[in-house]
Design a protein around this motif. Structure first.
Motif, mmCIF file in Angstrom:
data_model
loop_
_atom_site.group_PDB
_atom_site.id
_atom_site.type_symbol
_atom_site.label_atom_id
_atom_site.label_comp_id
_atom_site.label_asym_id
_atom_site.label_seq_id
_atom_site.Cartn_x
_atom_site.Cartn_y
_atom_site.Cartn_z
ATOM 1 N N PRO A 219 -53.773 16.779 -7.063
ATOM 2 C CA PRO A 219 -52.314 16.684 -7.063
ATOM 3 C C PRO A 219 -51.704 17.701 -8.028
ATOM 4 C CG PRO A 219 -53.292 14.504 -7.127
ATOM 5 C CD PRO A 219 -54.409 15.477 -7.343
ATOM 6 N N HIS A 220 -50.565 18.242 -7.618
ATOM 7 C CA HIS A 220 -49.869 19.231 -8.435
ATOM 8 C C HIS A 220 -48.950 18.528 -9.425
ATOM 9 C CE1 HIS A 220 -47.764 22.837 -9.589
ATOM 10 N NE2 HIS A 220 -46.600 22.343 -9.187
ATOM 11 N N GLY A 221 -48.948 19.003 -10.652
ATOM 12 C CA GLY A 221 -48.094 18.401 -11.669
ATOM 13 C C GLY A 221 -47.993 19.298 -12.878
ATOM 14 N N PRO A 222 -47.218 18.885 -13.875
ATOM 15 C CA PRO A 222 -46.992 19.734 -15.049
ATOM 16 C C PRO A 222 -48.243 19.966 -15.888
ATOM 17 C CG PRO A 222 -46.033 17.554 -15.367
ATOM 18 C CD PRO A 222 -46.430 17.640 -13.935
ATOM 19 N N ARG A 223 -49.285 19.119 -15.679
ATOM 20 C CA ARG A 223 -50.506 19.269 -16.485
ATOM 21 C C ARG A 223 -51.684 19.833 -15.697
ATOM 22 N NH1 ARG A 223 -52.880 14.677 -18.532
ATOM 23 N NH2 ARG A 223 -52.049 13.370 -16.864
ATOM 24 N N SER A 224 -51.479 20.173 -14.434
ATOM 25 C CA SER A 224 -52.625 20.507 -13.575
ATOM 26 C C SER A 224 -53.051 21.975 -13.704
ATOM 27 C CB SER A 224 -52.295 20.180 -12.121
ATOM 28 O OG SER A 224 -51.105 20.830 -11.692
ATOM 29 N N PHE A 225 -53.464 22.357 -14.909
ATOM 30 C CA PHE A 225 -53.941 23.709 -15.160
ATOM 31 C C PHE A 225 -55.419 23.824 -14.807
ATOM 32 C CE2 PHE A 225 -50.056 23.741 -17.602
ATOM 33 C CZ PHE A 225 -49.599 25.046 -17.452
ATOM 34 N N HIS A 226 -55.745 24.865 -14.065
ATOM 35 C CA HIS A 226 -57.104 25.027 -13.567
ATOM 36 C C HIS A 226 -57.364 26.499 -13.280
ATOM 37 C CE1 HIS A 226 -54.504 24.842 -10.049
ATOM 38 N NE2 HIS A 226 -55.432 25.525 -9.384
ATOM 39 N N GLY A 227 -58.610 26.845 -13.042
ATOM 40 C CA GLY A 227 -58.973 28.210 -12.685
ATOM 41 C C GLY A 227 -60.478 28.373 -12.761
#
Length: 296
Positions: A219-227
């Motif tokens: 889910p996309h949200g303000p904390r969903s940092f990834h890479g």
């Protein structure tokens, strides 16, 4: 999945051999039973409840990783089609943040890959995603903005980031990304694993290895940092491959505009025409009260 079987029985212009009696599809000599394209064990009420809890409890932000959701024979066919995807069907991304390539918007896909996206975009599948994530009425994107086929080669990477908030063409709100990895015999020392970061602490909390048949729902949200910031260093220039798609929601229609969601008839009944005229003059709060009292 009876609905899936019935939806895929008609003749296809893509060279897919379909048989009504056996409810199967044959692609390049591989026969796939329609009711076995996904594992039905993931779709029971008990499984949905378990997956909801698993997603909600994941760190550093809600996400879900599952293995074996899709028939491996289907995914093998999808993987094969990376090598036959038309040369003009790719675009390369080379920047200080990202080195990778993706299929172009609305690209013509191989039959197995198209079948995969037909599955995940189907109503019964998006309903399942809604049940698991608690996000009602998800909207798929048949042109696959930001999704489609993803491939990285030696040195490929993607800096830690958060995905886009809105679809650039439709303005719909990005709710989640759905990724299935296609890499057999993946080894962690090759790098390029997906990292999920806690932006506040500035560190990776969870690592997802892109192994064959592994699916990530994020889910996309303000904390969903990834890479996957660690550059790929696989032997024999082996690529890192996956298929991905995003799901969206629209802006709910204001209650006073709900009449705009119904059909307009050229010759309405007199009573309906009178009600429509009256509706223009009565304040919304009084109109809602009248409908509640009369039940109409």
């Amino acid at each position: 999945m009876p609905a899936l079987a019935s939806a895929l029985r008609d003749p296809s212009p893509l060279g897919i051999v379909r048989t009504r009696r056996a409810d199967c599809i044959t692609l390049r000599g591989t026969t796939l039973l329609l009711d076995e394209l996904v594992d039905p064990a993931f779709f029971t009420p008990e499984a949905r409840q378990r997956l909801r809890a698993q997603l909600a409890g994941a760190a550093p932000f809600p996400h879900l990783v599952v293995d074996g959701l899709f028939n491996p024979d289907l995914l093998t066919l999808v993987l094969e089609e990376f090598d036959t995807h038309e040369d003009g069907g790719w675009y390369d991304v080379q920047s200080s943040y990202e080195r990778t390539r993706r299929s172009v918007l609305g690209a013509t896909l191989g039959p197995a890959t198209q079948l995969y996206f037909d599955l995940v975009n189907a109503g019964w599948f998006t309903t399942w995603l809604s049940d698991v994530t608690g996000t009602p009425y998800l909207i798929p994107d048949p042109l696959r903005h930001g999704g489609g086929l993803h491939e990285s080669r030696t040195g490929g990477s993607f800096a830690v980031h958060r995905d886009f908030d809105r679809h650039p063409k439709t303005g719909l709100k990005n709710e989640m990304v759905f990724i299935t990895y296609l890499n057999r015999g993946w080894q962690p020392e090759w790098g390029s694993a997906l990292e999920l970061w806690d932006a506040k602490d500035g560190q990776c909390v969870t690592t997802v290895q892109p192994e064959f048949g592994r699916t990530l729902l994020m889910p996309h949200g303000p904390r969903s940092f990834h890479g996957h910031p660690t550059p790929l260093q696989a032997p024999d220039d082996r690529p890192r491959r996956s298929v991905a798609t995003y799901f969206y929601t629209g802006t709910p229609m204001p209650e006073q505009d709900l009449d705009r969601s119904i059909s307009i008839f050229i010759q309405p009944r007199r009573i309906d025409a009178a009600k429509a005229m009256l509706r223009q003059w009565v304040p919304p709060i009084l109109w809602r009260l009248a409908k509640k009292v009369t039940g109409r």
